[in-house]
Each structure stands twice: as structure tokens, then as C-alpha cells.
Scaffold this active site. Sequence first.
Site, PDB file in Angstrom:
ATOM      1  N   ARG A  37      88.619  78.619  44.155  1.00 57.47           N
ATOM      2  CA  ARG A  37      88.700  78.677  45.608  1.00 57.47           C
ATOM      3  C   ARG A  37      89.744  79.708  46.031  1.00 57.47           C
ATOM      4  O   ARG A  37      90.834  79.766  45.457  1.00 57.47           O
ATOM      5  CB  ARG A  37      89.119  77.320  46.199  1.00 57.47           C
ATOM      6  CG  ARG A  37      88.185  76.178  45.879  1.00 57.47           C
ATOM      7  CD  ARG A  37      86.917  76.248  46.713  1.00 57.47           C
ATOM      8  NE  ARG A  37      86.076  75.095  46.507  1.00 57.47           N
ATOM      9  CZ  ARG A  37      84.934  75.108  45.840  1.00 57.47           C
ATOM     10  NH1 ARG A  37      84.493  76.230  45.304  1.00 57.47           N
ATOM     11  NH2 ARG A  37      84.221  74.019  45.716  1.00 57.47           N
ATOM     12  N   ALA A  76     104.470  76.860  70.634  1.00 58.86           N
ATOM     13  CA  ALA A  76     104.274  76.635  69.200  1.00 58.86           C
ATOM     14  C   ALA A  76     104.839  77.797  68.403  1.00 58.86           C
ATOM     15  O   ALA A  76     105.138  78.853  68.946  1.00 58.86           O
ATOM     16  CB  ALA A  76     102.781  76.473  68.903  1.00 58.86           C
ATOM     17  N   GLU A 139     111.817  88.293  68.728  1.00 55.05           N
ATOM     18  CA  GLU A 139     110.488  88.899  68.670  1.00 55.05           C
ATOM     19  C   GLU A 139     110.065  89.273  70.079  1.00 55.05           C
ATOM     20  O   GLU A 139     110.450  88.632  71.051  1.00 55.05           O
ATOM     21  CB  GLU A 139     109.473  87.907  68.083  1.00 55.05           C
ATOM     22  CG  GLU A 139     109.754  87.523  66.648  1.00 55.05           C
ATOM     23  CD  GLU A 139     108.721  86.543  66.109  1.00 55.05           C
ATOM     24  OE1 GLU A 139     107.590  86.518  66.627  1.00 55.05           O
ATOM     25  OE2 GLU A 139     109.055  85.824  65.182  1.00 55.05           O
ATOM     26  N   GLU A 141     107.474  88.877  72.546  1.00 52.10           N
ATOM     27  CA  GLU A 141     106.289  88.061  72.809  1.00 52.10           C
ATOM     28  C   GLU A 141     105.884  88.238  74.268  1.00 52.10           C
ATOM     29  O   GLU A 141     106.721  88.290  75.156  1.00 52.10           O
ATOM     30  CB  GLU A 141     106.579  86.592  72.512  1.00 52.10           C
ATOM     31  CG  GLU A 141     106.892  86.351  71.035  1.00 52.10           C
ATOM     32  CD  GLU A 141     107.139  84.893  70.719  1.00 52.10           C
ATOM     33  OE1 GLU A 141     106.283  84.285  70.074  1.00 52.10           O
ATOM     34  OE2 GLU A 141     108.195  84.383  71.130  1.00 52.10           O
TER      35      GLU A 141
END
Length: 178
Positions: A37, A76, A139, A141
Site C-alpha cells: 500500500r 485548524a 506564515e 495566510e
Amino acid sequence: MSERDFTALGGDQIWQGRIIGVREERFRYPDGEEVSREIVTHPGAVGVVAHDEGHVYLIRQPREAVGEPDLLEIPAGRLDKPGEDALPAAQRELAEEIGLAASEWEHLRTFYPSVGCNRETVHVYRATGLSERHADSGEHERIEIVAWPLADLDGAIDATKDAKTIIGLMLLRERLRA
């Protein structure tokens, strides 16, 4: 041992990026069959269903991977490293993404978003007793904060395609009905 049990035989790292990786893993079933897999590795993530008496706090942001310029989501983010405790990560993400802290936290659910090929685990929390607390993620965003009326959770659920958001909002709706 049932016919669904399996033994992990090991595997090889195929590719490693900054956040995710891909491994080829091998498994053996009790009947002797061996399978291979391809598995995406990810350090895990958190989502926060933050609300007060009148609103649930969501965000809109571009999600290039699925071609969505303004996807509606709960705040999140990823765990910074495998094994990081989820609650401090959720607290960090709430502050970084919408500038809030919470005095009360409830773990709602932990789930796997895509069990066929991905090891990511997502931990969803409910956050209440909100107050201002700003933090910088470092960051860039493109986030728009959305104060969605708590009385219209069904509308928020209908307005998103994001799994963690749908799960989090449905769990909140369940809690509020109890």
C-alpha cells in the site's frame, strides 16, 4: 486471529516533503496473502469549533489543492511534529487564525479523514469562554474571520465542503440540542 487481521512487514520511504511523505508499506494476512500500500504520512491536525452565545467563529481561506478560493472552515492547523499534544496545538491555532483564546476546552472527536491512503489523524475541540489573544504564525495566510450566527448551524454546514468543519459543526449542533 480473524481473517481481517494483518501483520505489518515494513516498508520504504518513497518521498518526503516539508509536511507530508509517501511510504510503500507491506502487510501479510493470516491466509498468507501479502499486499503493498502507498500511504501518505502526516503529523496530524487539529480543528477548533469556537463559539459564544451568539456566534460560531469560522474562517474563509483559499484552498488551492481543491480549487476553492474561499472555503469556509473551522480554525485548524497541523501538529508541528508527530506526537505533539493536540490541545496545545488547538490553542495555538485558535490564537493564530482568529485572535482568540478560550477558558473552556472539550475534546469532541478524533477521526481519520481518508483511511484508504492517509495516516493523518484530526482532533476536533470545542472552545468556549472566548477572549482576545493574538499570536503570529509566521506564515502568510489569507484568512477572513466569519462570525456565523449560532442559530444557523445548518446554514454553516450547508455552506462548506470541508470534512473537519462538517464534523465539528454537526457535533456542536448535537451538543447544543442536548
